[in-house]
Scaffold this active site. Structure first.
Site, mmCIF file in Angstrom:
data_model
loop_
_atom_site.group_PDB
_atom_site.id
_atom_site.type_symbol
_atom_site.label_atom_id
_atom_site.label_comp_id
_atom_site.label_asym_id
_atom_site.label_seq_id
_atom_site.Cartn_x
_atom_site.Cartn_y
_atom_site.Cartn_z
ATOM 1 N N LYS A 1 -8.486 -0.927 -8.982
ATOM 2 C CA LYS A 1 -9.250 -1.509 -7.193
ATOM 3 C C LYS A 1 -10.949 -0.826 -7.201
ATOM 4 C CE LYS A 1 -8.058 -2.758 -3.218
ATOM 5 N NZ LYS A 1 -9.713 -2.093 -2.283
ATOM 6 N N SER B 1 0.685 -0.920 0.177
ATOM 7 C CA SER B 1 0.200 0.130 -0.109
ATOM 8 C C SER B 1 0.519 0.807 -0.221
ATOM 9 C CB SER B 1 -0.869 -0.266 1.078
ATOM 10 O OG SER B 1 -1.518 1.385 1.308
ATOM 11 N N ARG C 1 -16.263 6.397 9.146
ATOM 12 C CA ARG C 1 -15.539 4.636 9.371
ATOM 13 C C ARG C 1 -15.731 4.701 11.353
ATOM 14 N NH1 ARG C 1 -9.852 3.722 6.133
ATOM 15 N NH2 ARG C 1 -11.131 3.948 3.775
ATOM 16 N N THR D 1 -6.055 2.270 -6.783
ATOM 17 C CA THR D 1 -7.623 2.198 -5.673
ATOM 18 C C THR D 1 -8.579 3.574 -6.550
ATOM 19 O OG1 THR D 1 -6.376 1.448 -4.045
ATOM 20 C CG2 THR D 1 -8.985 2.697 -4.078
ATOM 21 N N ARG E 1 -16.044 -1.236 4.725
ATOM 22 C CA ARG E 1 -15.610 0.169 4.708
ATOM 23 C C ARG E 1 -16.106 1.391 4.336
ATOM 24 N NH1 ARG E 1 -9.926 0.659 6.601
ATOM 25 N NH2 ARG E 1 -9.540 0.298 5.253
ATOM 26 N N HIS F 1 -14.514 -2.232 -1.340
ATOM 27 C CA HIS F 1 -13.213 -1.942 0.259
ATOM 28 C C HIS F 1 -13.342 -2.253 1.399
ATOM 29 C CE1 HIS F 1 -9.775 1.626 0.262
ATOM 30 N NE2 HIS F 1 -9.611 1.198 1.164
ATOM 31 N N GLN G 1 0.545 -0.855 -4.951
ATOM 32 C CA GLN G 1 -0.945 0.468 -5.079
ATOM 33 C C GLN G 1 -0.593 1.521 -5.147
ATOM 34 O OE1 GLN G 1 -2.487 1.429 -1.340
ATOM 35 N NE2 GLN G 1 -4.467 2.783 -2.630
ATOM 36 N N TYR H 1 -3.016 6.136 -4.966
ATOM 37 C CA TYR H 1 -4.230 6.134 -5.074
ATOM 38 C C TYR H 1 -3.996 8.060 -6.488
ATOM 39 C CZ TYR H 1 -4.887 4.031 -0.593
ATOM 40 O OH TYR H 1 -5.298 3.524 0.760
#
Length: 342
Positions: free
Chosen positions: A211, A65, A124, A115, A238, A235, A87, A89
């Site tokens: 994703k 991540s 959350r 993502t 969440r 996800h 991964q 963003y």
């Protein structure tokens, strides 16, 4: 006698089960990858390195991540340069994305996972209840709990990796966790669109996995973007309370685009039977998050290996009981009619 001979022959054949398959052209021991999980290095000291090594030895992909504790370079060095997935963003600072992509390329990453469903962070409730934040704001209950986890504490004291290794020191103005939170809240770009995906694909130039796909329209757009695979994902439940589960969203997406792009899935995979159910509904591969993180927190690298062994054994036994010897022959035939979405 003939019936006995036949049963013996079937039994012999059933001893030759194969769970090997491919995900985006990579040969894997079973159709399972370790999902990108932020803060994995807080579950166990050097957690991302340990999880990556367990995945390497087992023969399944590991996905790092952006919000990891160990950096891309840490994981590359800790695994001896073995390829892993990374991964990212879509954030406002495009220069930072470009630098991340170059760092991933230099670290021999074999796939980029983009993502798409975190441009606005969901409410959350567990994080709010437990006071999870960056930097941490410990409560009395947290501190009492930490006092009982002395092995974890000793491990964390023994490693220099306790911040967000991919970000701190790589972004102007972000020098420690205290100013990371403000940067993060400002950087996730809510204007994300398919032009951004095209931009990232062009700069990366390698295997790209999208994703966070949950409906057929986005799946078709994913195909048009030229991505190599998509991950049906909510996800981990969440982001949006009441969102459709990944396993329910999977079949119509497979029906619409499964012949044009690899379809993967994450969310709720806790056992080998879950892997086979997703495979039967058309997923080429699945991702595990909590399952390996629980093992990591309990036993470090050995715990991740144990989690993978449990899933593999459950797959093997279930295939035998369903009369299948090859993971690539798993289809709707192993499922009870009426128990799955069509």
């Amino acid at each position: 006698f003939q019936k006995i001979k036949l049963r013996q022959r079937v039994a012999i054949n059933m001893d030759k089960r194969s769970t090997r398959t491919q995900m985006i052209g990579q040969d894997v021991a079973m159709p399972v990858a370790l999902a990108p999980v932020g803060l994995t290095g807080m579950q166990h000291a050097d957690g991302e390195i340990k999880a990556a090594n367990a995945a390497k030895k087992f023969g399944v992909p590991f996905t790092l991540s952006t919000m990891s504790i160990c950096s891309i370079e840490d994981v590359a060095a800790g695994t001896g340069g073995h390829p892993f997935w990374f991964q990212v963003y879509v954030i406002r600072d495009r220069g930072f994305i470009e630098r991340l992509i170059e760092r991933a390329r230099a670290a021999n990453c074999s796939a980029l996972v983009l993502t798409l469903d975190l441009q606005i962070i969901g409410q959350r409730h567990k994080d709010l209840k437990n006071g999870l934040s960056a930097p941490p704001k410990p409560t009395l209950a947290n501190l009492i709990n930490l006092a009982t986890k002395w092995r974890w504490g000793m491990g964390m004291l023994g490693t220099p990796r306790r911040g967000f290794g991919n970000i701190i020191g790589h972004v102007d103005g972000v020098t420690d966790p205290s100013n990371l939170s403000a940067w993060t809240s400002q950087q996730f770009d809510p204007t994300l669109n398919w032009n951004d995906v095209e931009w990232i694909k062009k700069r990366w130039g390698g295997k790209l996995i999208l994703k966070g796909i949950q409906d057929v329209e986005d799946a078709r757009l994913a195909v048009e973007s030229g991505a190599d695979a998509l991950i049906v994902s909510n996800h981990g439940g969440r982001q949006l309370d009441g969102a459709e589960s990944s396993i329910r969203a999977l079949p119509p997406i497979v029906d619409a685009v499964g012949s044009k792009i690899e379809v993967h899935m994450d969310g709720g995979i806790r056992s080998g039977q879950d892997v086979l159910k997703a495979r039967a509904l058309g997923a080429q591969g699945v991702y595990i998050g909590r399952a390996f993180v629980y093992g990591l927190g309990a036993m470090g690298e050995a715990g991740v290996t144990k989690a993978l062994e449990i899933i593999h054994k459950e797959m093997d036994i279930t295939m035998a009981l369903c009369g299948r010897t090859d993971i690539n022959t798993i289809d709707h035939g192993i499922l009870l009619p009426g128990t799955y979405p069509v």
